[in-house]
Design a protein around this motif. Structure first.
Motif, PDB file in Angstrom:
ATOM      1  N   GLU A 123     -30.458  20.185 -63.262  1.00  0.00           N
ATOM      2  CA  GLU A 123     -30.603  18.803 -63.191  1.00  0.00           C
ATOM      3  C   GLU A 123     -31.440  17.981 -64.157  1.00  0.00           C
ATOM      4  O   GLU A 123     -32.196  18.727 -65.000  1.00  0.00           O
ATOM      5  CB  GLU A 123     -31.664  18.848 -61.686  1.00  0.00           C
ATOM      6  CG  GLU A 123     -31.174  19.301 -60.676  1.00  0.00           C
ATOM      7  CD  GLU A 123     -32.122  19.657 -59.421  1.00  0.00           C
ATOM      8  OE1 GLU A 123     -33.102  19.270 -59.756  1.00  0.00           O
ATOM      9  OE2 GLU A 123     -31.640  19.752 -58.456  1.00  0.00           O
ATOM     10  N   ILE A 124     -31.425  16.775 -64.155  1.00  0.00           N
ATOM     11  CA  ILE A 124     -32.387  15.744 -64.972  1.00  0.00           C
ATOM     12  C   ILE A 124     -33.571  15.429 -64.246  1.00  0.00           C
ATOM     13  O   ILE A 124     -33.447  14.833 -62.903  1.00  0.00           O
ATOM     14  CB  ILE A 124     -31.497  14.640 -65.343  1.00  0.00           C
ATOM     15  CG1 ILE A 124     -30.414  15.065 -66.232  1.00  0.00           C
ATOM     16  CG2 ILE A 124     -32.561  13.670 -66.180  1.00  0.00           C
ATOM     17  CD1 ILE A 124     -29.358  14.003 -66.548  1.00  0.00           C
ATOM     18  N   PRO A 125     -34.816  15.999 -64.502  1.00  0.00           N
ATOM     19  CA  PRO A 125     -35.816  15.458 -63.813  1.00  0.00           C
ATOM     20  C   PRO A 125     -36.034  14.281 -63.437  1.00  0.00           C
ATOM     21  O   PRO A 125     -36.221  13.275 -64.323  1.00  0.00           O
ATOM     22  CB  PRO A 125     -37.110  16.021 -64.610  1.00  0.00           C
ATOM     23  CG  PRO A 125     -36.404  17.029 -65.550  1.00  0.00           C
ATOM     24  CD  PRO A 125     -35.223  16.640 -65.852  1.00  0.00           C
ATOM     25  N   GLY A 126     -36.062  13.898 -62.382  1.00  0.00           N
ATOM     26  CA  GLY A 126     -36.454  12.526 -61.626  1.00  0.00           C
ATOM     27  C   GLY A 126     -35.173  11.379 -61.775  1.00  0.00           C
ATOM     28  O   GLY A 126     -35.454  10.413 -61.357  1.00  0.00           O
ATOM     29  N   GLN A 127     -34.016  11.952 -61.883  1.00  0.00           N
ATOM     30  CA  GLN A 127     -32.847  11.419 -61.765  1.00  0.00           C
ATOM     31  C   GLN A 127     -31.662  11.768 -60.572  1.00  0.00           C
ATOM     32  O   GLN A 127     -31.074  13.025 -61.137  1.00  0.00           O
ATOM     33  CB  GLN A 127     -31.912  11.300 -63.267  1.00  0.00           C
ATOM     34  CG  GLN A 127     -32.981  10.764 -64.308  1.00  0.00           C
ATOM     35  CD  GLN A 127     -33.118   9.062 -63.947  1.00  0.00           C
ATOM     36  OE1 GLN A 127     -32.354   8.478 -63.452  1.00  0.00           O
ATOM     37  NE2 GLN A 127     -34.261   8.846 -64.557  1.00  0.00           N
ATOM     38  N   GLN A 128     -31.581  11.332 -59.685  1.00  0.00           N
ATOM     39  CA  GLN A 128     -30.597  11.775 -58.839  1.00  0.00           C
ATOM     40  C   GLN A 128     -29.319  11.658 -59.356  1.00  0.00           C
ATOM     41  O   GLN A 128     -28.921  10.469 -59.445  1.00  0.00           O
ATOM     42  CB  GLN A 128     -30.952  10.990 -57.540  1.00  0.00           C
ATOM     43  CG  GLN A 128     -29.992  11.497 -56.223  1.00  0.00           C
ATOM     44  CD  GLN A 128     -30.518  12.789 -55.713  1.00  0.00           C
ATOM     45  OE1 GLN A 128     -31.669  13.027 -55.778  1.00  0.00           O
ATOM     46  NE2 GLN A 128     -29.510  13.678 -55.199  1.00  0.00           N
ATOM     47  N   ALA A 129     -28.513  12.767 -59.198  1.00  0.00           N
ATOM     48  CA  ALA A 129     -27.150  12.820 -59.642  1.00  0.00           C
ATOM     49  C   ALA A 129     -26.428  11.743 -58.440  1.00  0.00           C
ATOM     50  O   ALA A 129     -26.525  11.653 -57.186  1.00  0.00           O
ATOM     51  CB  ALA A 129     -26.416  14.162 -59.384  1.00  0.00           C
ATOM     52  N   ASP A 130     -25.357  11.042 -59.164  1.00  0.00           N
ATOM     53  CA  ASP A 130     -24.384  10.116 -58.376  1.00  0.00           C
ATOM     54  C   ASP A 130     -23.639  11.196 -57.374  1.00  0.00           C
ATOM     55  O   ASP A 130     -22.970  10.653 -56.352  1.00  0.00           O
ATOM     56  CB  ASP A 130     -23.668   9.328 -59.175  1.00  0.00           C
ATOM     57  CG  ASP A 130     -24.572   8.389 -60.156  1.00  0.00           C
ATOM     58  OD1 ASP A 130     -25.599   7.823 -59.172  1.00  0.00           O
ATOM     59  OD2 ASP A 130     -24.411   8.259 -61.196  1.00  0.00           O
ATOM     60  N   GLN A 131     -23.221  12.467 -57.904  1.00  0.00           N
ATOM     61  CA  GLN A 131     -22.336  13.265 -57.141  1.00  0.00           C
ATOM     62  C   GLN A 131     -22.540  14.407 -57.372  1.00  0.00           C
ATOM     63  O   GLN A 131     -22.951  14.843 -58.645  1.00  0.00           O
ATOM     64  CB  GLN A 131     -20.775  13.093 -57.529  1.00  0.00           C
ATOM     65  CG  GLN A 131     -19.830  13.823 -56.731  1.00  0.00           C
ATOM     66  CD  GLN A 131     -18.407  13.565 -57.115  1.00  0.00           C
ATOM     67  OE1 GLN A 131     -18.305  12.547 -57.912  1.00  0.00           O
ATOM     68  NE2 GLN A 131     -17.465  14.506 -56.850  1.00  0.00           N
ATOM     69  N   GLN A 132     -22.348  15.632 -56.482  1.00  0.00           N
ATOM     70  CA  GLN A 132     -22.732  16.965 -56.717  1.00  0.00           C
ATOM     71  C   GLN A 132     -21.466  17.759 -56.086  1.00  0.00           C
ATOM     72  O   GLN A 132     -21.166  17.557 -54.967  1.00  0.00           O
ATOM     73  CB  GLN A 132     -23.951  17.740 -55.848  1.00  0.00           C
ATOM     74  CG  GLN A 132     -25.356  16.763 -56.406  1.00  0.00           C
ATOM     75  CD  GLN A 132     -26.604  17.474 -56.070  1.00  0.00           C
ATOM     76  OE1 GLN A 132     -26.358  18.892 -55.591  1.00  0.00           O
ATOM     77  NE2 GLN A 132     -27.692  16.899 -55.983  1.00  0.00           N
ATOM     78  N   VAL A 133     -21.154  18.788 -56.905  1.00  0.00           N
ATOM     79  CA  VAL A 133     -19.948  19.621 -56.550  1.00  0.00           C
ATOM     80  C   VAL A 133     -20.195  20.960 -56.657  1.00  0.00           C
ATOM     81  O   VAL A 133     -20.702  21.730 -57.363  1.00  0.00           O
ATOM     82  CB  VAL A 133     -18.912  19.514 -57.476  1.00  0.00           C
ATOM     83  CG1 VAL A 133     -17.643  20.405 -56.901  1.00  0.00           C
ATOM     84  CG2 VAL A 133     -18.414  17.975 -57.638  1.00  0.00           C
ATOM     85  N   GLU A 134     -20.545  21.636 -55.408  1.00  0.00           N
ATOM     86  CA  GLU A 134     -20.728  23.181 -55.113  1.00  0.00           C
ATOM     87  C   GLU A 134     -19.721  23.976 -55.721  1.00  0.00           C
ATOM     88  O   GLU A 134     -18.666  23.680 -55.317  1.00  0.00           O
ATOM     89  CB  GLU A 134     -21.313  23.287 -53.749  1.00  0.00           C
ATOM     90  CG  GLU A 134     -22.554  22.548 -53.496  1.00  0.00           C
ATOM     91  CD  GLU A 134     -23.879  22.793 -53.874  1.00  0.00           C
ATOM     92  OE1 GLU A 134     -23.907  24.109 -54.565  1.00  0.00           O
ATOM     93  OE2 GLU A 134     -24.585  21.991 -53.941  1.00  0.00           O
TER      94      GLU A 134
END
Length: 257
Positions: A230-241
């Motif tokens: 992850e990038i600290p403090g930056q919510q991802a626009d999309q996550q693919v498990e």
């Protein structure tokens, strides 16, 4: 010293090895004072490996590093019983060093992209316009990059790598692939402004700095894909498990300027 150890996975692995060796040595000394029984060197090595693997996990290292810590001393003891010249061990050490050189300089060990991640990358790239430009920051031996280049022959693929042996392997493999270029180049010296998709599988340490670089260089609408980290403090626009044994996932950010 602790701050430096947190930044460099190879140094944490070394700390795990030294800590396990000291604990096993202390246990053997205390056991020798209490009873005449002595464990075999292999049994002591297995105990050291288990401790080293556990300490590596406690220090936050990936499973790849944990397995390396677990097996290192037992493998060394097993090999020491075989008629192998000493240069074999030196060559083994140099080989590991050349594959993981950027663990020291860029805080990025060798992580290999799994098959599940490759399949998801294909699905994501199929949504890109024709003739997109893709870069892999730390491409390792180039397996993922070359696989994608074969599946998207109209697009351009670039991999950058600073571990000497990994770079050489990737460069040789890409010689007959006209839409794939391998550069011996640090990701920090790479200009990301010409790429539509930036992919990385690095480590937690450089992610915040990478975010600053991508925001400054990547064009609006381009895509940043991080495998697992992850990038600290930056919510991802999309996550693919990815549902693999590493519990991996792809995190996607669309550059908005």
């Amino acid at each position: 010293m602790l701050r430096v150890a947190r930044q460099y996975p190879a140094l944490r692995a070394l700390c795990a090895q030294l800590g396990a060796t000291l604990l096993v040595g202390l246990a053997l000394y205390l056991a020798a004072q209490a009873a005449p029984w002595r464990p075999t060197w292999l049994a002591a090595g297995l105990a050291q490996g288990l401790l080293a693997g556990g300490l590596a996990r406690y220090l936050g290292l990936s499973r790849w590093w944990c397995w390396l810590n677990l097996l290192f001393v037992p493998a060394l003891l097993l090999a020491s019983g075989a008629p192998l010249p000493s240069w074999v061990f030196l060559c083994g050490f140099v080989l590991v060093l050349l594959l993981n050189w950027n663990s020291f300089g860029e805080q990025v060990p060798l992580y290999l992209t799994g098959g599940g991640a490759r399949k998801q990358l294909v699905i994501l790239l199929e949504q890109q316009p024709n003739s997109f430009r893709f870069i892999d920051l730390g491409c390792g031996p180039g397996g993922t990059l070359l696989s994608l280049a074969r599946q998207f022959p109209r697009s351009q693929f670039v991999g950058v790598e600073t571990a000497p042996l990994s770079f050489l392997i990737a460069w040789l493999r890409a010689l007959n692939r006209p839409n794939c270029e391998i550069r011996y180049e640090s990701l920090w010296r790479t200009d990301l402004g010409a790429f539509d998709v930036v992919y990385c599988f690095l480590s937690p340490a450089p992610m915040l700095e990478l975010w600053a670089k991508t925001c400054a260089q990547m064009p609006i609408g381009s895509l940043l894909i991080s495998n697992t980290f992850e990038i600290p403090g930056q919510q991802a626009d999309q996550q693919v498990e990815l549902h693999d044994w590493r519990q991996s996932r792809l995190l996607l950010w669309r550059m908005r300027g």
